[in-house]
Structures are given as C-alpha cells and as structure tokens.
Design an enzyme around this catalytic site. Structure first.
Site, PDB file in Angstrom:
ATOM      1  N   CYS A 215       0.824  -1.215   0.000  1.00 35.10           N
ATOM      2  CA  CYS A 215       0.000   0.000   0.000  1.00 35.10           C
ATOM      3  C   CYS A 215       0.855   1.261   0.000  1.00 35.10           C
ATOM      4  O   CYS A 215       0.349   2.346  -0.245  1.00 35.10           O
ATOM      5  CB  CYS A 215      -0.952   0.008   1.194  1.00 35.10           C
ATOM      6  SG  CYS A 215      -0.094   0.066   2.770  1.00 35.10           S
TER       7      CYS A 215
ATOM      8  N   ASP B 264       2.266   2.677   2.540  1.00 39.74           N
ATOM      9  CA  ASP B 264       2.160   3.462   3.770  1.00 39.74           C
ATOM     10  C   ASP B 264       3.420   3.315   4.621  1.00 39.74           C
ATOM     11  O   ASP B 264       4.053   2.265   4.635  1.00 39.74           O
ATOM     12  CB  ASP B 264       0.935   3.020   4.573  1.00 39.74           C
ATOM     13  CG  ASP B 264      -0.351   3.406   3.856  1.00 39.74           C
ATOM     14  OD1 ASP B 264      -0.267   4.176   2.887  1.00 39.74           O
ATOM     15  OD2 ASP B 264      -1.424   2.952   4.269  1.00 39.74           O
TER      16      ASP B 264
ATOM     17  N   CYS C  70      -2.952   5.168   5.881  1.00 36.45           N
ATOM     18  CA  CYS C  70      -4.403   5.109   5.966  1.00 36.45           C
ATOM     19  C   CYS C  70      -4.888   5.371   7.390  1.00 36.45           C
ATOM     20  O   CYS C  70      -4.097   5.391   8.340  1.00 36.45           O
ATOM     21  CB  CYS C  70      -4.893   3.745   5.503  1.00 36.45           C
ATOM     22  SG  CYS C  70      -4.561   2.458   6.704  1.00 36.45           S
TER      23      CYS C  70
ATOM     24  N   CYS D  90      -2.553  -3.111   8.638  1.00 38.56           N
ATOM     25  CA  CYS D  90      -2.212  -1.753   9.067  1.00 38.56           C
ATOM     26  C   CYS D  90      -1.702  -1.786  10.512  1.00 38.56           C
ATOM     27  O   CYS D  90      -0.789  -1.046  10.873  1.00 38.56           O
ATOM     28  CB  CYS D  90      -3.427  -0.840   8.951  1.00 38.56           C
ATOM     29  SG  CYS D  90      -4.343  -1.048   7.405  1.00 38.56           S
TER      30      CYS D  90
HETATM   31 FE1  FES Z   1      -1.559   0.667   4.206  1.00 43.57          FE
HETATM   32 FE2  FES Z   1      -3.444   0.643   6.032  1.00 43.57          FE
HETATM   33  S1  FES Z   1      -3.710   0.511   3.875  1.00 43.57           S
HETATM   34  S2  FES Z   1      -1.320   0.616   6.319  1.00 43.57           S
END
Ligand code: FES
Length: 147
Positions: free
Chosen positions: A35, A37, A60, A104
């Site tokens: 993702c 992140d 997110c 996450c």
């Molecule tokens: Fe990447 Fe939540 S979608 S940490």
C-alpha cells in the site's frame, strides 16, 4: 453501522502522541510495500522504561489509529514489555479492525520493534534477534490476519 469502531475513529481523528522526538534514543521506520504506507516511531528511554513515544504515519486511517493506540499501550512501560506488543493486541484495543485492514496494525508492531532495535544497536546492548523478527520483515501473514 460503521465499518470502523468508535475507538478507531477516535484515534484516527485525534491521534495521541503524534510528532517527532528530536533527540530520540531510538527511531524505527517501517513501511508496507503493497500500500506504500509508512510509519515512523520515536522513543525516549530512561532506566529501561519508555519515557516518551511519538509517531508520524503517512498512511491510511487504520494505520494512524493503530500507531496512536500502540504508543498509548507502550508509553511508560519497560522495553521488555513493549517488545511483546502484537498487532493483534493493538487491533483488539481498538475494538477490532476489518480483516483487510489488519495489516495496518502490523505496521505498528513493526515500528515499535524497529525503534527499540535501533536503541539497542546505538547503545551496543546485546539483544535476542528472535524478539525482533517482525521489525524488518514484511510478512504480514505471519501476524495472523483475522477473519
Ligand atoms: Fe496501508 Fe493501512 S492501507 S497501512
């Protein structure tokens, strides 16, 4: 009914311990390649206790809520206890996360471990590598995604 618990929404809207510790004793940065992140955790250690913890999360809402909750759970605790924090415990403390958002919470577990590992390395403190397996891995499935 909302997909997210009240607690998730609360920690997402009002994250605790956001920021940077300029003279941190340990910093851990982890990311999820899928993702994109990123979570960065800063710790201040005094007499083996996490005197202060702060985080920056570029990610997110669930990642922000997870990092906020994780800092609350480890602040003031001995390093040895903080190391046992699991993503599952973080998710449970948030009254649950949707299954596809469990990864996450893994970032929070990894960021805490990475920051403590950094502290140990900086101070040449011997450590048990087994305890840090998650700090540098990206195998979220190892952490048990909940149904
Ligand atoms: Fe990447 Fe939540 S979608 S940490």
């Amino acid at each position: 009914m909302s997909l997210y618990s009240e607690k998730v929404m609360d920690h997402f809207r009002n994250p605790r311990n956001v920021g940077v510790i300029e003279d941190a004793d340990g910093v851990g940065e982890v990311g999820n390649a899928k993702c994109g992140d990123i979570m960065k955790m800063y710790i201040k250690v005094k007499d083996g206790i996490l005197a202060d913890v702060k985080f920056e999360t570029f990610g997110c809402g669930s990642a922000i809520a997870s990092s906020s909750m994780a800092t609350e759970m480890i602040k003031g605790k001995p390093l040895s206890e903080a190391l046992t924090l699991t993503n599952k415990a973080v998710a449970e403390a948030l009254d649950g996360l949707p299954a596809y958002k469990m990864h996450c919470s893994v970032l929070a577990e990894q960021a805490v471990q990475a920051a403590i590992l950094d502290y140990y390395k900086r101070n040449n403190i011997p450590y048990d590598e087994e305890k840090f397996r998650c700090a540098s891995c990206s195998h979220e499935h190892d952490h048990g995604e909940e149904e």
